[in-house]
Design an enzyme around this catalytic site. Structure first.
Site, PDB file in Angstrom:
ATOM      1  N   GLY A  11      -9.921  -7.438  11.096  1.00 38.52           N
ATOM      2  CA  GLY A  11      -8.599  -7.357  11.747  1.00 38.52           C
ATOM      3  C   GLY A  11      -8.699  -6.855  13.165  1.00 38.52           C
ATOM      4  N   ALA A  89      -7.840  -5.957   8.236  1.00 34.78           N
ATOM      5  CA  ALA A  89      -7.334  -7.336   8.113  1.00 34.78           C
ATOM      6  C   ALA A  89      -6.355  -7.425   6.952  1.00 34.78           C
ATOM      7  CB  ALA A  89      -8.498  -8.300   7.882  1.00 34.78           C
ATOM      8  N   SER A  92      -0.036  -9.187   7.062  1.00 31.81           N
ATOM      9  CA  SER A  92       0.609  -7.873   7.164  1.00 31.81           C
ATOM     10  C   SER A  92       2.127  -7.938   7.301  1.00 31.81           C
ATOM     11  CB  SER A  92       0.024  -7.121   8.372  1.00 31.81           C
ATOM     12  OG  SER A  92       0.458  -7.731   9.575  1.00 31.81           O
ATOM     13  N   GLU A 135       4.558   1.029   2.570  1.00 29.36           N
ATOM     14  CA  GLU A 135       5.235   0.005   1.768  1.00 29.36           C
ATOM     15  C   GLU A 135       4.914   0.165   0.279  1.00 29.36           C
ATOM     16  OE1 GLU A 135       7.307  -2.986   2.064  1.00 29.36           O
ATOM     17  OE2 GLU A 135       7.949  -1.805   3.771  1.00 29.36           O
ATOM     18  N   TYR A 156       3.666  -8.147  -0.533  1.00 35.46           N
ATOM     19  CA  TYR A 156       2.766  -7.402   0.363  1.00 35.46           C
ATOM     20  C   TYR A 156       2.505  -6.001  -0.196  1.00 35.46           C
ATOM     21  CZ  TYR A 156       1.423  -4.529   4.403  1.00 35.46           C
ATOM     22  OH  TYR A 156       0.794  -3.639   5.242  1.00 35.46           O
ATOM     23  N   LYS A 160      -1.070  -4.401  -1.582  1.00 36.80           N
ATOM     24  CA  LYS A 160      -1.658  -3.180  -1.013  1.00 36.80           C
ATOM     25  C   LYS A 160      -1.881  -2.118  -2.097  1.00 36.80           C
ATOM     26  CE  LYS A 160      -2.111  -3.755   3.572  1.00 36.80           C
ATOM     27  NZ  LYS A 160      -3.360  -3.563   4.323  1.00 36.80           N
ATOM     28  N   HIS A 186       3.708   2.033  12.497  1.00 42.55           N
ATOM     29  CA  HIS A 186       3.268   2.466  13.825  1.00 42.55           C
ATOM     30  C   HIS A 186       3.259   1.258  14.751  1.00 42.55           C
ATOM     31  CE1 HIS A 186      -0.122   1.932  11.071  1.00 42.55           C
ATOM     32  NE2 HIS A 186      -0.719   1.309  12.078  1.00 42.55           N
ATOM     33  N   ARG A 191       2.040  -4.482  19.411  1.00 42.18           N
ATOM     34  CA  ARG A 191       2.622  -4.851  18.129  1.00 42.18           C
ATOM     35  C   ARG A 191       2.929  -6.343  18.098  1.00 42.18           C
ATOM     36  NH1 ARG A 191       3.024  -3.945  12.748  1.00 42.18           N
ATOM     37  NH2 ARG A 191       4.731  -2.539  12.205  1.00 42.18           N
TER      38      ARG A 191
HETATM   39  P1  NAP Z   1      -1.720  -7.163  12.545  1.00 38.40           P
HETATM   40  O1  NAP Z   1      -1.451  -6.886  13.996  1.00 38.40           O
HETATM   41  O2  NAP Z   1      -0.872  -8.143  11.823  1.00 38.40           O
HETATM   42  O3  NAP Z   1      -3.261  -7.614  12.449  1.00 38.40           O
HETATM   43  C1  NAP Z   1      -3.771  -8.181  11.285  1.00 38.40           C
HETATM   44  C2  NAP Z   1      -5.209  -8.574  11.550  1.00 38.40           C
HETATM   45  O4  NAP Z   1      -5.757  -9.127  10.337  1.00 38.40           O
HETATM   46  C3  NAP Z   1      -5.388  -9.647  12.629  1.00 38.40           C
HETATM   47  O5  NAP Z   1      -6.561  -9.361  13.346  1.00 38.40           O
HETATM   48  C4  NAP Z   1      -5.570 -10.918  11.815  1.00 38.40           C
HETATM   49  O6  NAP Z   1      -6.308 -11.911  12.484  1.00 38.40           O
HETATM   50  C5  NAP Z   1      -6.388 -10.358  10.668  1.00 38.40           C
HETATM   51  N1  NAP Z   1      -6.389 -11.200   9.470  1.00 38.40           N
HETATM   52  C6  NAP Z   1      -5.323 -11.618   8.741  1.00 38.40           C
HETATM   53  N2  NAP Z   1      -5.720 -12.346   7.689  1.00 38.40           N
HETATM   54  C7  NAP Z   1      -7.080 -12.411   7.756  1.00 38.40           C
HETATM   55  C8  NAP Z   1      -8.079 -13.031   6.980  1.00 38.40           C
HETATM   56  N3  NAP Z   1      -7.754 -13.741   5.882  1.00 38.40           N
HETATM   57  N4  NAP Z   1      -9.380 -12.876   7.337  1.00 38.40           N
HETATM   58  C9  NAP Z   1      -9.714 -12.169   8.448  1.00 38.40           C
HETATM   59  N5  NAP Z   1      -8.807 -11.569   9.239  1.00 38.40           N
HETATM   60  C10 NAP Z   1      -7.516 -11.694   8.895  1.00 38.40           C
HETATM   61  O7  NAP Z   1      -1.669  -5.809  11.706  1.00 38.40           O
HETATM   62  P2  NAP Z   1      -1.697  -4.277  12.229  1.00 38.40           P
HETATM   63  O8  NAP Z   1      -0.297  -3.858  12.500  1.00 38.40           O
HETATM   64  O9  NAP Z   1      -2.756  -4.128  13.218  1.00 38.40           O
HETATM   65  O10 NAP Z   1      -2.118  -3.531  10.881  1.00 38.40           O
HETATM   66  C11 NAP Z   1      -3.486  -3.359  10.540  1.00 38.40           C
HETATM   67  C12 NAP Z   1      -3.604  -3.099   9.050  1.00 38.40           C
HETATM   68  O11 NAP Z   1      -2.844  -1.935   8.699  1.00 38.40           O
HETATM   69  C13 NAP Z   1      -3.057  -4.228   8.172  1.00 38.40           C
HETATM   70  O12 NAP Z   1      -3.847  -4.270   7.017  1.00 38.40           O
HETATM   71  C14 NAP Z   1      -1.648  -3.758   7.818  1.00 38.40           C
HETATM   72  O13 NAP Z   1      -1.239  -4.336   6.608  1.00 38.40           O
HETATM   73  C15 NAP Z   1      -1.870  -2.257   7.710  1.00 38.40           C
HETATM   74  N6  NAP Z   1      -0.732  -1.399   8.013  1.00 38.40           N
HETATM   75  C16 NAP Z   1      -0.049  -1.547   9.188  1.00 38.40           C
HETATM   76  C17 NAP Z   1       0.999  -0.685   9.489  1.00 38.40           C
HETATM   77  C18 NAP Z   1       1.765  -0.806  10.780  1.00 38.40           C
HETATM   78  O14 NAP Z   1       2.854  -0.201  10.862  1.00 38.40           O
HETATM   79  N7  NAP Z   1       1.242  -1.478  11.787  1.00 38.40           N
HETATM   80  C19 NAP Z   1       1.329   0.360   8.589  1.00 38.40           C
HETATM   81  C20 NAP Z   1       0.579   0.497   7.427  1.00 38.40           C
HETATM   82  C21 NAP Z   1      -0.462  -0.373   7.156  1.00 38.40           C
HETATM   83  P3  NAP Z   1      -5.612 -13.044  13.423  1.00 38.40           P
HETATM   84  O15 NAP Z   1      -5.440 -12.373  14.781  1.00 38.40           O
HETATM   85  O16 NAP Z   1      -6.586 -14.135  13.423  1.00 38.40           O
HETATM   86  O17 NAP Z   1      -4.286 -13.374  12.797  1.00 38.40           O
HETATM   87  O1  G4F Z   2       9.219  -4.362  11.472  1.00 41.93           O
HETATM   88  P1  G4F Z   2       9.250  -4.803  10.072  1.00 41.93           P
HETATM   89  O2  G4F Z   2       8.984  -6.234   9.792  1.00 41.93           O
HETATM   90  O3  G4F Z   2       8.258  -3.843   9.304  1.00 41.93           O
HETATM   91  P2  G4F Z   2       8.107  -3.396   7.768  1.00 41.93           P
HETATM   92  O4  G4F Z   2       8.693  -4.394   6.845  1.00 41.93           O
HETATM   93  O5  G4F Z   2       8.592  -1.991   7.663  1.00 41.93           O
HETATM   94  O6  G4F Z   2       6.516  -3.465   7.590  1.00 41.93           O
HETATM   95  C1  G4F Z   2       5.629  -2.925   8.578  1.00 41.93           C
HETATM   96  O7  G4F Z   2       5.364  -1.574   8.271  1.00 41.93           O
HETATM   97  C2  G4F Z   2       4.640  -1.373   7.037  1.00 41.93           C
HETATM   98  C3  G4F Z   2       4.453   0.136   6.868  1.00 41.93           C
HETATM   99  O8  G4F Z   2       5.573   0.677   6.222  1.00 41.93           O
HETATM  100  C4  G4F Z   2       3.314  -2.100   7.137  1.00 41.93           C
HETATM  101  F1  G4F Z   2       2.591  -1.878   6.008  1.00 41.93           F
HETATM  102  C5  G4F Z   2       3.553  -3.579   7.337  1.00 41.93           C
HETATM  103  O9  G4F Z   2       2.291  -4.241   7.496  1.00 41.93           O
HETATM  104  C6  G4F Z   2       4.368  -3.780   8.610  1.00 41.93           C
HETATM  105  O10 G4F Z   2       3.579  -3.391   9.710  1.00 41.93           O
HETATM  106  O11 G4F Z   2      10.701  -4.464   9.441  1.00 41.93           O
HETATM  107  C7  G4F Z   2      11.252  -3.167   9.518  1.00 41.93           C
HETATM  108  C8  G4F Z   2      12.690  -3.210   9.040  1.00 41.93           C
HETATM  109  C9  G4F Z   2      12.914  -3.892   7.690  1.00 41.93           C
HETATM  110  O12 G4F Z   2      13.820  -3.112   6.952  1.00 41.93           O
HETATM  111  C10 G4F Z   2      13.543  -5.219   8.042  1.00 41.93           C
HETATM  112  O13 G4F Z   2      14.399  -5.738   7.033  1.00 41.93           O
HETATM  113  O14 G4F Z   2      13.451  -3.975   9.992  1.00 41.93           O
HETATM  114  C11 G4F Z   2      14.334  -4.836   9.278  1.00 41.93           C
HETATM  115  N1  G4F Z   2      14.705  -5.964  10.126  1.00 41.93           N
HETATM  116  C12 G4F Z   2      15.986  -6.264  10.533  1.00 41.93           C
HETATM  117  N2  G4F Z   2      15.982  -7.365  11.268  1.00 41.93           N
HETATM  118  C13 G4F Z   2      13.897  -6.893  10.642  1.00 41.93           C
HETATM  119  C14 G4F Z   2      14.680  -7.784  11.354  1.00 41.93           C
HETATM  120  N3  G4F Z   2      12.540  -7.036  10.547  1.00 41.93           N
HETATM  121  C15 G4F Z   2      11.987  -8.085  11.193  1.00 41.93           C
HETATM  122  N4  G4F Z   2      10.629  -8.225  11.141  1.00 41.93           N
HETATM  123  N5  G4F Z   2      12.733  -8.995  11.902  1.00 41.93           N
HETATM  124  C16 G4F Z   2      14.092  -8.886  12.025  1.00 41.93           C
HETATM  125  O15 G4F Z   2      14.757  -9.703  12.642  1.00 41.93           O
END
Ligand code: NAP
Ligand code: G4F
Length: 334
Positions: A11, A89, A92, A135, A156, A160, A186, A191
């Site tokens: 990732g 990865a 997500s 989540e 999702y 996880k 985060h 993002r």
């Molecule tokens: P992201 O920006 O969506 O990045 C996901 C990464 O995974 C990208 O590099 C994507 O590659 C790669 N990927 C997806 N499917 C793959 C596959 N089949 N094989 C190899 N690589 C693959 O996610 P992020 O926000 O950085 O989050 C990083 C991790 O933390 C994820 O596992 C997410 O579920 C978890 N997480 C995120 C949050 C958050 O708030 N950001 C919170 C809790 C947990 P491409 O660029 O090629 O698509």
């Molecule tokens: O930004 P979101 O899509 O993030 P969500 O669903 O909280 O998930 C993110 O955080 C998780 C950690 O808790 C990660 F594990 C996961 O990989 C991802 O990074 O949505 C946040 C909230 C939801 O309640 C959604 O229903 O925003 C609400 N929302 C309202 N309008 C929307 C929209 N979300 C998106 N993406 N797009 C909208 O137009």
């Protein structure tokens, strides 16, 4: 001279992977990242690492592969023999996981086992970080901490939960240093553009520049605990430096609704969000996670980790970055 530590990041092209790679390079690591072949450029978040004179980009090595490919994961762990693996990865996006549940189960769930199995058979001293998530708590009421029961509300979240338990099982069964970071949302200028905070800040920037007049959104009432991504990748690294493997929540402990984030972002640009935001049911989820507010006291006590940037500052950082991008700023600046 001591051998540089080697890290393998899956990732690496994503938000967290790009900050993780940057921070590890700055610490002197040799960094290996997994990239997927794509018909269009997917390295916008890491390309600058090769060219920034302050970052030893020559220590960044990219390898094609996919986490669903067990043979490739085994081959890469064998060849690279990393000291640390950060498994970031995943498919997500929560909303997308309802459209692609089986693929999400494979890419976000079973793929974790592919990497753990590779480590188990190659070298059990390799340290492993799993990107677990708030989540998994889903419908369990806040504040959520490491003892809160899981109640996922999406394919999702369910995938996880599998990854969380298989990581914990490999730790206990094979004495591996395998840990879960249970991270709350985060965000950052890196993002993905379809997550709600970035969708909002990008829209604000486009409205300011006269490129957009409306913003279509779903449920505005859910509560999230939003932190700043580079602080969270530092927390991941701290988990792998600890004396003992353990699981940790990372969160700010703050609670803001989507409406609050709209208010913070639009007001920063001198705008009223009510004039632009419209409702589109296609952004609703079949089941929603209403309230996520984390308690990260364990990380503070045992890792010395604490979130500093809260949503009012975060919204400003992201709006300013999106406006700067439209003004032609280079990606590496963010
Ligand atoms: P992201 O920006 O969506 O990045 C996901 C990464 O995974 C990208 O590099 C994507 O590659 C790669 N990927 C997806 N499917 C793959 C596959 N089949 N094989 C190899 N690589 C693959 O996610 P992020 O926000 O950085 O989050 C990083 C991790 O933390 C994820 O596992 C997410 O579920 C978890 N997480 C995120 C949050 C958050 O708030 N950001 C919170 C809790 C947990 P491409 O660029 O090629 O698509
Ligand atoms: O930004 P979101 O899509 O993030 P969500 O669903 O909280 O998930 C993110 O955080 C998780 C950690 O808790 C990660 F594990 C996961 O990989 C991802 O990074 O949505 C946040 C909230 C939801 O309640 C959604 O229903 O925003 C609400 N929302 C309202 N309008 C929307 C929209 N979300 C998106 N993406 N797009 C909208 O137009």
């Amino acid at each position: 001279m001591a051998e540089a530590k080697r890290a393998f990041i899956t990732g690496v092209t994503g938000q967290d992977g790009s900050y993780m790679a940057q921070q590890l390079l700055e610490k002197g690591y040799e960094v290996h990242g997994l990239v997927r072949r794509s018909s269009s450029f997917n390295r916008g978040r890491i390309d600058h690492l090769h060219h920034d004179e302050h970052i030893p980009g020559q220590n960044l090595h990219l390898h094609y592969g996919d986490v669903t490919d067990a043979a490739r994961m085994h081959q890469l762990v064998t060849e690279l023999r990393p000291h640390e693996v950060y498994n970031l990865a995943a498919q997500s996006h929560v909303r997308v996981s309802f459209d692609e549940p089986l693929y999400t189960a494979e890419a976000t769930g079973v793929s974790t086992l592919n990497i753990l199995e590779a480590i188990r058979s190659v070298d059990t001293s390799i340290r492993f970080y799993q990107a677990s998530t708030s989540e998994m708590f889903g419908a369990s009421p806040p504040p959520q901490n490491e003892d809160t029961p899981f109640y996922p509300r999406s394919p999702y979240g369910a995938a996880k939960v599998y990854s969380y338990w298989i990581t914990k099982n490999y730790r206990e069964a094979y004495d591996m240093f395998a840990v879960n970071g249970q991270l709350f949302n985060h965000e950052s200028p890196r993002r993905g553009e379809t997550f709600v905070t970035r969708k909002i800040t990008l829209a604000v920037a486009n409205i300011v520049k006269g490129n957009q007049t409306e913003l279509w959104m779903g449920n505005l009432d859910s509560i999230r605990d939003w932190g700043y991504a580079p602080e969270y990748t530092d927390g991941m690294w701290r988990m792998l430096q600890a004396d003992e493997p353990d699981d940790f929540v990372l969160a700010t402990g703050s609670a803001y609704t989507i409406k609050d984030f709209l208010e913070l972002s639009f007001a920063h640009a001198g705008l009223d969000w009510h004039d632009y935001v419209k409702f589109d049911p296609k952004f609703l989820r079949p089941t929603e996670v209403d309230e996520l507010i984390g308690d990260a006291s364990k990380a503070k006590n045992k890792l010395g980790w604490e979130a500093k940037v809260l949503p009012p500052e975060l919204a400003k950082i992201m709006v300013d970055a999106d406006i700067a991008r439209l003004d032609g700023a280079k990606e590496g600046q963010f």
